[in-house]
Design a protein around this motif. Structure first.
Motif, mmCIF file in Angstrom:
data_model
loop_
_atom_site.group_PDB
_atom_site.id
_atom_site.type_symbol
_atom_site.label_atom_id
_atom_site.label_comp_id
_atom_site.label_asym_id
_atom_site.label_seq_id
_atom_site.Cartn_x
_atom_site.Cartn_y
_atom_site.Cartn_z
ATOM 1 N N UNK A 69 -20.871 -70.126 62.563
ATOM 2 C CA UNK A 69 -22.131 -69.938 63.271
ATOM 3 C C UNK A 69 -21.860 -69.463 64.696
ATOM 4 N N UNK A 70 -22.926 -69.123 65.405
ATOM 5 C CA UNK A 70 -22.762 -68.758 66.812
ATOM 6 C C UNK A 70 -22.264 -69.946 67.637
ATOM 7 N N UNK A 122 -20.297 -56.995 66.590
ATOM 8 C CA UNK A 122 -19.444 -56.881 65.403
ATOM 9 C C UNK A 122 -18.445 -58.025 65.313
ATOM 10 N N UNK A 123 -18.019 -58.549 66.450
ATOM 11 C CA UNK A 123 -17.069 -59.670 66.445
ATOM 12 C C UNK A 123 -17.737 -60.938 65.917
ATOM 13 N N UNK A 124 -18.991 -61.128 66.296
ATOM 14 C CA UNK A 124 -19.739 -62.273 65.780
ATOM 15 C C UNK A 124 -20.014 -62.103 64.284
ATOM 16 N N UNK A 125 -20.332 -60.879 63.879
ATOM 17 C CA UNK A 125 -20.608 -60.615 62.466
ATOM 18 C C UNK A 125 -19.384 -60.887 61.604
ATOM 19 N N UNK A 126 -18.209 -60.577 62.128
ATOM 20 C CA UNK A 126 -16.968 -60.861 61.384
ATOM 21 C C UNK A 126 -16.793 -62.360 61.176
ATOM 22 N N UNK A 127 -17.196 -63.159 62.166
ATOM 23 C CA UNK A 127 -17.153 -64.618 62.013
ATOM 24 C C UNK A 127 -18.205 -65.093 61.022
ATOM 25 N N UNK A 139 -18.906 -70.174 69.997
ATOM 26 C CA UNK A 139 -18.823 -70.760 71.339
ATOM 27 C C UNK A 139 -17.621 -71.700 71.415
ATOM 28 N N UNK A 140 -17.455 -72.540 70.380
ATOM 29 C CA UNK A 140 -16.314 -73.462 70.362
ATOM 30 C C UNK A 140 -14.994 -72.700 70.429
ATOM 31 N N UNK A 141 -14.876 -71.665 69.610
ATOM 32 C CA UNK A 141 -13.639 -70.877 69.592
ATOM 33 C C UNK A 141 -13.367 -70.288 70.974
#
Length: 201
Positions: free
Chosen positions: A159-160, A148-153, A164-166
């Motif tokens: 992107x994924x 869900x955290x990735x989906x919010x991004x 990774x950068x964040x």
């Protein structure tokens, strides 16, 4: 004299002329560009091998083009992540130093103070708020990161690889925060005023 100028670090800075030539050359390059030597450059130079490793990783994350890589994050985004998560880690040096750079990149005199205190109430875009929500979760509860955290991004165009950068910037500066804090590293006085007033025409 301000307190920042009179509080001595726990580990004395080495003399610039005593450093290996590659490190000395890099520090002089930074001094020429900034007009002063940020204390982190001399503070970490007492251990040359660690200095080289630290700044190699720093540059790979914060200057990805030097590593032959593109990033979906702007320079301002990257500094915003550092300022926000460094505040959560109570790192005076990194909040002051990177807050100064953030103000300059974003051309917003108030933004660094805002994100350091509460990024959700800062004058930044919804995209940047989503980015900082993710960074703060990595900073404070990385074990709880989920799909869900990735989906919010993703909902804001990240992107994924951007995720990774964040996360990598957040994690790297977690190291930097702790090294600066335990060693008593103080921000240079120059950082406090940088980017707070518009430049004269």
């Amino acid at each position: 004299m301000t307190e920042a100028a009179t509080t001595a670090p726990r580990y004395p800075q080495p003399d610039l002329n005593s450093l290996p030539e590659d490190i000395k050359a890099k520090i002089l390059e930074v001094q020429e560009k900034a007009g002063f030597i940020p204390n982190v450059f001399l503070g970490l130079a007492r251990r040359p091998a660690e200095w080289r490793a630290f700044f190699a990783y720093h540059d790979a994350l914060m200057l990805p083009e030097t590593a032959g890589r593109e990033s979906g994050l702007t320079k301002g985004d990257r500094e915003m992540i550092v300022t926000t998560t460094s505040a959560a880690n109570h790192c005076l040096y990194c909040v002051v130093a990177h807050g100064a750079i953030l103000r300059i990149y974003e051309k917003k005199p108030l933004v660094a103070d805002q994100v350091a205190v509460n990024h959700r109430k800062a004058d930044i875009s919804p995209r940047q708020k989503a980015m900082l929500d993710f960074a703060m979760k990595v900073c404070q509860h990385s074990d709880e990161i989920e799909d869900a955290d990735f989906e919010a991004l993703h909902a804001h165009g990240f992107t994924d690889e951007d995720a990774w950068d964040i996360a990598a910037i957040t994690a790297f500066f977690g190291l930097s925060n702790r090294m600066a804090s335990f060693s008593g590293m103080q921000p240079n006085e120059e950082f406090y005023l940088m980017g707070r007033l518009p430049k004269g025409k």
